[in-house]
Design a protein around this motif. Structure first.
Motif, PDB file in Angstrom:
ATOM      1  N   ARG A  61       0.886  -1.230   0.140  1.00  0.00           N
ATOM      2  CA  ARG A  61      -0.110  -0.045   0.002  1.00  0.00           C
ATOM      3  C   ARG A  61       0.910   1.232  -0.065  1.00  0.00           C
ATOM      4  O   ARG A  61       0.816   2.037   0.939  1.00  0.00           O
ATOM      5  CB  ARG A  61      -1.003   0.083   1.296  1.00  0.00           C
ATOM      6  CG  ARG A  61      -2.016  -1.340   1.206  1.00  0.00           C
ATOM      7  CD  ARG A  61      -2.722  -1.231   2.538  1.00  0.00           C
ATOM      8  NE  ARG A  61      -3.535  -0.162   2.608  1.00  0.00           N
ATOM      9  CZ  ARG A  61      -4.157  -0.076   3.828  1.00  0.00           C
ATOM     10  NH1 ARG A  61      -4.148  -0.721   4.987  1.00  0.00           N
ATOM     11  NH2 ARG A  61      -4.955   1.079   3.890  1.00  0.00           N
ATOM     12  N   PRO A  62       1.481   1.550  -1.232  1.00  0.00           N
ATOM     13  CA  PRO A  62       2.432   2.856  -1.083  1.00  0.00           C
ATOM     14  C   PRO A  62       1.816   4.067  -1.211  1.00  0.00           C
ATOM     15  O   PRO A  62       0.512   4.172  -1.384  1.00  0.00           O
ATOM     16  CB  PRO A  62       3.285   2.408  -2.631  1.00  0.00           C
ATOM     17  CG  PRO A  62       2.370   1.781  -3.170  1.00  0.00           C
ATOM     18  CD  PRO A  62       1.477   0.680  -2.387  1.00  0.00           C
ATOM     19  N   TYR A  63       2.448   5.077  -0.707  1.00  0.00           N
ATOM     20  CA  TYR A  63       1.918   6.384  -0.749  1.00  0.00           C
ATOM     21  C   TYR A  63       2.020   6.925  -2.359  1.00  0.00           C
ATOM     22  O   TYR A  63       2.424   6.296  -3.171  1.00  0.00           O
ATOM     23  CB  TYR A  63       2.728   7.424  -0.018  1.00  0.00           C
ATOM     24  CG  TYR A  63       2.725   6.976   1.533  1.00  0.00           C
ATOM     25  CD1 TYR A  63       1.523   7.268   2.312  1.00  0.00           C
ATOM     26  CD2 TYR A  63       3.868   6.365   2.068  1.00  0.00           C
ATOM     27  CE1 TYR A  63       1.672   6.876   3.673  1.00  0.00           C
ATOM     28  CE2 TYR A  63       3.933   6.096   3.538  1.00  0.00           C
ATOM     29  CZ  TYR A  63       2.967   6.315   4.281  1.00  0.00           C
ATOM     30  OH  TYR A  63       2.830   5.952   5.670  1.00  0.00           O
ATOM     31  N   THR A  64       1.335   8.093  -2.542  1.00  0.00           N
ATOM     32  CA  THR A  64       1.153   8.634  -3.865  1.00  0.00           C
ATOM     33  C   THR A  64       2.718   9.022  -4.363  1.00  0.00           C
ATOM     34  O   THR A  64       2.853   8.817  -5.480  1.00  0.00           O
ATOM     35  CB  THR A  64       0.232   9.797  -3.905  1.00  0.00           C
ATOM     36  OG1 THR A  64      -0.878   9.355  -3.308  1.00  0.00           O
ATOM     37  CG2 THR A  64       0.038  10.585  -5.163  1.00  0.00           C
ATOM     38  N   THR A  65       3.471   9.557  -3.354  1.00  0.00           N
ATOM     39  CA  THR A  65       4.668   9.961  -3.957  1.00  0.00           C
ATOM     40  C   THR A  65       5.599   8.794  -3.974  1.00  0.00           C
ATOM     41  O   THR A  65       6.476   8.642  -5.173  1.00  0.00           O
ATOM     42  CB  THR A  65       5.396  10.866  -2.624  1.00  0.00           C
ATOM     43  OG1 THR A  65       5.209   9.936  -1.471  1.00  0.00           O
ATOM     44  CG2 THR A  65       4.700  11.990  -2.548  1.00  0.00           C
ATOM     45  N   ASP A  66       5.408   7.614  -3.539  1.00  0.00           N
ATOM     46  CA  ASP A  66       6.091   6.334  -3.910  1.00  0.00           C
ATOM     47  C   ASP A  66       5.731   5.722  -5.265  1.00  0.00           C
ATOM     48  O   ASP A  66       6.598   5.306  -5.787  1.00  0.00           O
ATOM     49  CB  ASP A  66       5.696   5.300  -2.715  1.00  0.00           C
ATOM     50  CG  ASP A  66       6.301   5.793  -1.354  1.00  0.00           C
ATOM     51  OD1 ASP A  66       7.260   6.490  -1.249  1.00  0.00           O
ATOM     52  OD2 ASP A  66       5.723   5.410  -0.316  1.00  0.00           O
ATOM     53  N   VAL A  67       4.412   6.127  -5.647  1.00  0.00           N
ATOM     54  CA  VAL A  67       4.009   5.649  -6.809  1.00  0.00           C
ATOM     55  C   VAL A  67       4.516   6.239  -7.866  1.00  0.00           C
ATOM     56  O   VAL A  67       5.009   5.769  -8.831  1.00  0.00           O
ATOM     57  CB  VAL A  67       2.180   5.537  -6.780  1.00  0.00           C
ATOM     58  CG1 VAL A  67       1.954   5.385  -8.352  1.00  0.00           C
ATOM     59  CG2 VAL A  67       1.789   4.823  -5.894  1.00  0.00           C
ATOM     60  N   ARG A  68       4.745   7.614  -7.677  1.00  0.00           N
ATOM     61  CA  ARG A  68       5.414   8.483  -8.777  1.00  0.00           C
ATOM     62  C   ARG A  68       6.831   8.029  -8.858  1.00  0.00           C
ATOM     63  O   ARG A  68       7.471   8.076  -9.859  1.00  0.00           O
ATOM     64  CB  ARG A  68       5.122   9.816  -8.365  1.00  0.00           C
ATOM     65  CG  ARG A  68       5.726  10.922  -9.370  1.00  0.00           C
ATOM     66  CD  ARG A  68       6.931  11.520  -9.140  1.00  0.00           C
ATOM     67  NE  ARG A  68       7.317  12.404 -10.338  1.00  0.00           N
ATOM     68  CZ  ARG A  68       8.448  13.205 -10.246  1.00  0.00           C
ATOM     69  NH1 ARG A  68       9.494  13.275  -9.191  1.00  0.00           N
ATOM     70  NH2 ARG A  68       8.897  14.070 -11.321  1.00  0.00           N
ATOM     71  N   ASP A  69       7.614   7.765  -7.700  1.00  0.00           N
ATOM     72  CA  ASP A  69       8.924   7.526  -7.924  1.00  0.00           C
ATOM     73  C   ASP A  69       9.085   6.150  -8.282  1.00  0.00           C
ATOM     74  O   ASP A  69      10.208   6.029  -9.406  1.00  0.00           O
ATOM     75  CB  ASP A  69       9.605   7.439  -6.397  1.00  0.00           C
ATOM     76  CG  ASP A  69       9.862   8.899  -5.715  1.00  0.00           C
ATOM     77  OD1 ASP A  69       9.586   9.816  -6.609  1.00  0.00           O
ATOM     78  OD2 ASP A  69       9.602   8.894  -4.576  1.00  0.00           O
ATOM     79  N   LEU A  70       8.171   5.079  -8.138  1.00  0.00           N
ATOM     80  CA  LEU A  70       8.367   3.798  -8.887  1.00  0.00           C
ATOM     81  C   LEU A  70       8.284   3.980 -10.433  1.00  0.00           C
ATOM     82  O   LEU A  70       8.732   3.461 -11.258  1.00  0.00           O
ATOM     83  CB  LEU A  70       7.228   2.892  -8.345  1.00  0.00           C
ATOM     84  CG  LEU A  70       7.461   2.331  -6.752  1.00  0.00           C
ATOM     85  CD1 LEU A  70       6.491   1.609  -6.408  1.00  0.00           C
ATOM     86  CD2 LEU A  70       8.736   1.570  -6.846  1.00  0.00           C
ATOM     87  N   TYR A  71       7.345   4.891 -11.004  1.00  0.00           N
ATOM     88  CA  TYR A  71       6.860   5.257 -12.135  1.00  0.00           C
ATOM     89  C   TYR A  71       8.088   5.704 -12.952  1.00  0.00           C
ATOM     90  O   TYR A  71       8.741   5.388 -13.908  1.00  0.00           O
ATOM     91  CB  TYR A  71       5.888   6.027 -12.380  1.00  0.00           C
ATOM     92  CG  TYR A  71       5.388   6.568 -13.795  1.00  0.00           C
ATOM     93  CD1 TYR A  71       4.654   5.521 -14.634  1.00  0.00           C
ATOM     94  CD2 TYR A  71       5.914   7.548 -14.048  1.00  0.00           C
ATOM     95  CE1 TYR A  71       4.562   6.062 -16.151  1.00  0.00           C
ATOM     96  CE2 TYR A  71       5.758   8.188 -15.674  1.00  0.00           C
ATOM     97  CZ  TYR A  71       5.145   7.256 -16.470  1.00  0.00           C
ATOM     98  OH  TYR A  71       4.834   7.586 -17.823  1.00  0.00           O
TER      99      TYR A  71
END
Length: 692
Positions: free
Chosen positions: A213-223
């Protein structure tokens, strides 16, 4: 008369001046909604009334005094053909750019106006007469004339279509083939970028629903790491690897996104419902996103009973909570059954059902029409007590985890926060959102670092307090005072019962909802249950028992005193036994009740004696006379249908002579390992002939 928004209209003043109707008639019809005013009148702009909305007699007057609308209507202009396109507005309002943003409002209006102009252009082009009217009757020069007309009308219409005839023709063909997406500027992303937009959306959502359950900022970093080649994203179900080439724009550059873009994608209403299905528990998701049914309460009481369990809020000294089970009438909201226990077992449910039937029996009510239950601890009764048609006409099984479906859950909330909190201390939860509903818990700082100081109560105190709350709850005003003014829940329950209820069958009730014990019939008269004696209704009941079997199953409804028990043997009903009342054997001390009890017992004994006496008359006195000729049949078993005896190893009731024994067959040369019954009969005939 003229066309306005492609609607044939007549000026309101013309109707009055030509005598089609008076001003008062016009105002009255307008007030009653009998006329459709397409355009309101204002200074230098007359009001327009749709011709089709005129009643028949006024339409005939219009034809007589002004003329036929089909012949006197002036030629429709291109501006009159413009009609708002609601589908275009819906499309551009929902449109998202590559970065997930909405179109600006001014662009939405601009693109909608362009769509309306192109729609009108399509209508003109398909109408050959209208198309020739644009070119003055010629077959050529359509796009030149159209571009010239649209350029003149551009300030009035507010469109942004090309003024060049060839560009206009190209834009029109693209619009006919590809639809609304051709009108969107490339800087916002048109049909060529929709594939990329969907790919980004799918990848962002897939990253967001990972188990951690990552945070929104973590999703952007993964992308961004995925675009840079630092990580590879794989679909665990299909084994498919995400292709980075799907995230490249037309110029060959990777499409980067910001935190706000990720936030916009994740918080789109549809996307939010999708990701929360993975990130939330079933109960939270159902309460927040899943649609629910709109229902209304029944009119009659006892039409539907809803049952549910709960833990009483306050704790016992050992830290546990008392388990309670309630039965609510849905129409009145009244509690008609209750039970308490330290453990949540099937006994708790059965005790609640028994208490409900005691309530029904006390008030002379019948069987409720429908019961609403959950699968937990009740599903083991789905073939007997909770099977529709066995005890209750209808049974509704609620879906597990859907607390909104079960009506008892709503009543529990009203009872807890409306009455328990009002009259008791410590009601609420330590994590409640509202401060008034939070309980006070003081942490104890010891070596365990996991202990809290909280007031506790005894089991008897908690049960007594809850029963008092139920009494207050039942006798308080019903929630719908508009329908039941001044009536309490209990009054509504008693005064509005369902007229189709059937009477309670006490035998069936005891069989499925009562207590059970194994006992035996003693002295051909009574059974003993819970240290009490219960007499058979008649000595003839003994004839219903299985041979040499006096054991029976006794069912009864528990209570302070058990008035009667119901006997079953092999799952078949045998008898209903009333309680035997003992009488005082001292004649001097006997009362009327003692003498009545004596008469009941004496009556049963007299019935038994009469039954035995009548049965005794049917028996004959016989004697046995031995025959002079005796036959040695020690190795055989008698058979009533045979003229002689049948051997013990092969009894045959249909044989007319004796079947030989194995030894006899062996003497005749027959092997017993190949013994066959037909051969046995054949050898028996031969043996009989030889004996003669």
């Amino acid at each position: 008369m003229e066309y306005f928004n492609n609607i044939l209209c007549v000026e309101a003043q013309e109707l009055i001046s030509y005598g089609v109707m008076t001003r008062n008639v016009y105002k009255n019809m307008l007030r009653r909604g009998q006329l459709q005013v397409v355009r309101r009148g204002c200074r230098n702009t007359p009001a327009l009334v749709a011709v089709d909305s005129l009643p028949s007699r006024y339409y005939q007057l219009l034809v007589e005094r002004i003329g036929d609308p089909k012949t006197v209507t002036p030629k429709q202009t291109f501006a009159d053909r413009l009609v708002p396109d609601p589908e275009a507005f819906d499309f551009f309002s929902r449109y998202r750019t590559v970065s997930g943003e909405r179109l600006p409002d001014e662009k939405v209006r601009e693109y909608c106006q362009n769509a309306s102009v192109l729609n009108a252009l399509r209508v003109v082009k398909q109408d050959k007469r209208a198309a020739r009217g644009v070119t003055g009757g010629k077959r050529t020069g359509f796009w030149e004339k159209t571009a010239e007309t649209l350029a003149i009308l551009k300030p009035q219409l507010g469109h942004t279509l090309p003024e060049n005839p060839m560009r206009l023709k190209e834009k029109y063909k693209q619009y006919v083939n590809d639809g609304y997406t051709t009108l969107v500027s490339r800087k916002f992303g048109n049909s060529n970028s929709l594939k990329v937009n969907d790919a980004i959306r799918r990848l962002v959502l897939s990253l967001y629903v990972m188990p951690n359950r990552p945070y929104t900022t973590d999703v952007r970093d993964l992308y961004m790491q995925f675009l840079g080649g630092a990580i590879t994203v794989c679909d665990l179900e299909t084994g498919e690897l995400y292709d980075r080439s799907d995230f490249i724009d037309t110029k060959g550059m990777p499409i980067t996104i910001s935190d706000s873009t990720v936030w916009n994608i994740l918080n789109d209403p549809l996307n939010r419902a999708l990701v929360d299905r993975f990130r939330m528990g079933g109960l939270d998701y159902s309460n927040i996103h899943r649609p629910h049914h709109i229902r209304k309460l029944p009119v009659y009481s006892f039409s539907k009973i809803s049952l549910d369990d709960r833990d009483l809020p306050r704790k016992l000294p050992d830290g546990t909570r008392v388990k309670a089970y309630y039965a609510y009438d849905v129409a009145s909201g009244c509690v008609i059954g209750r039970a308490y226990s330290r453990k949540k077992t099937t006994t708790l449910f059965l005790d609640c059902v028994r208490d409900m039937f005691r309530f029904l029996d006390l008030h002379g009510m019948g069987i409720p029409m429908e019961l609403e239950v959950e699968h937990h601890i009740v599903n083991q009764f789905d073939q007997d007590l909770m099977r529709a048609g066995v005890v209750f006409p209808l049974v509704r099984w609620c879906k597990p985890g859907n607390s909104q479906e079960k009506r008892a859950e709503h009543f529990n909330k009203v009872k807890k926060y409306g009455y328990e909190k009002r009259y008791q201390e410590g009601i609420g939860r330590w994590h409640a959102r509202l401060e008034a509903n939070r309980t006070r818990v003081d942490k104890v700082f010891d070596e365990d670092n996991n202990n809290y100081k909280e007031k506790t109560y005894t089991y008897e105190e908690l049960v007594a307090d809850d029963m008092e709350i139920i009494e207050r709850y039942n006798n308080d005003l019903h929630r719908d005072q508009k329908r039941y003014p001044g009536k309490s829940r209990l009054q509504v329950l008693m005064e509005h019962p369902n007229p189709h209820m059937v009477a309670i069958d006490p035998c069936k009730l005891a069989r499925y909802a009562g207590e059970h014990t194994r006992t035996s019939i003693r002295r051909s008269a009574y059974v003993r249950v819970q240290y009490g004696d219960y007499r058979l209704s008649s000595p003839d009941v003994l004839d219903l028992l299985d041979p040499n079997n006096y054991q029976v199953d006794a069912y009864y409804m528990p209570g302070d005193t058990i008035e009667r028990v119901y006997l079953f043997q092999s799952d078949l009903y045998i008898d209903t036994c009333e309680r035997v009342i003992a009488y005082n054997e001292a004649t001097a001390e006997q009362t009327d009740a003692d003498r009545a009890a004596y008469q009941e017992q004496a009556k049963y004994v007299a019935q038994f004696d009469k039954m035995v006496k009548e049965g005794k008359k049917e028996l004959a006195k016989v004697t046995i006379i031995e025959n002079k000729e005796t036959v040695d049949n020690s190795h055989r078993t008698p058979d009533s249908n045979a003229t002689r005896c049948v051997p013990a190893h092969t009894p045959d009731s249909n044989a007319t002579r004796c079947v030989p024994t194995v030894d006899e067959i062996e003497d005749m040369g027959q092997d017993d390992e190949e013994f066959d019954y037909a051969d046995c009969v054949a050898w028996a005939k031969q043996a009989a002939i030889k004996s003669l």
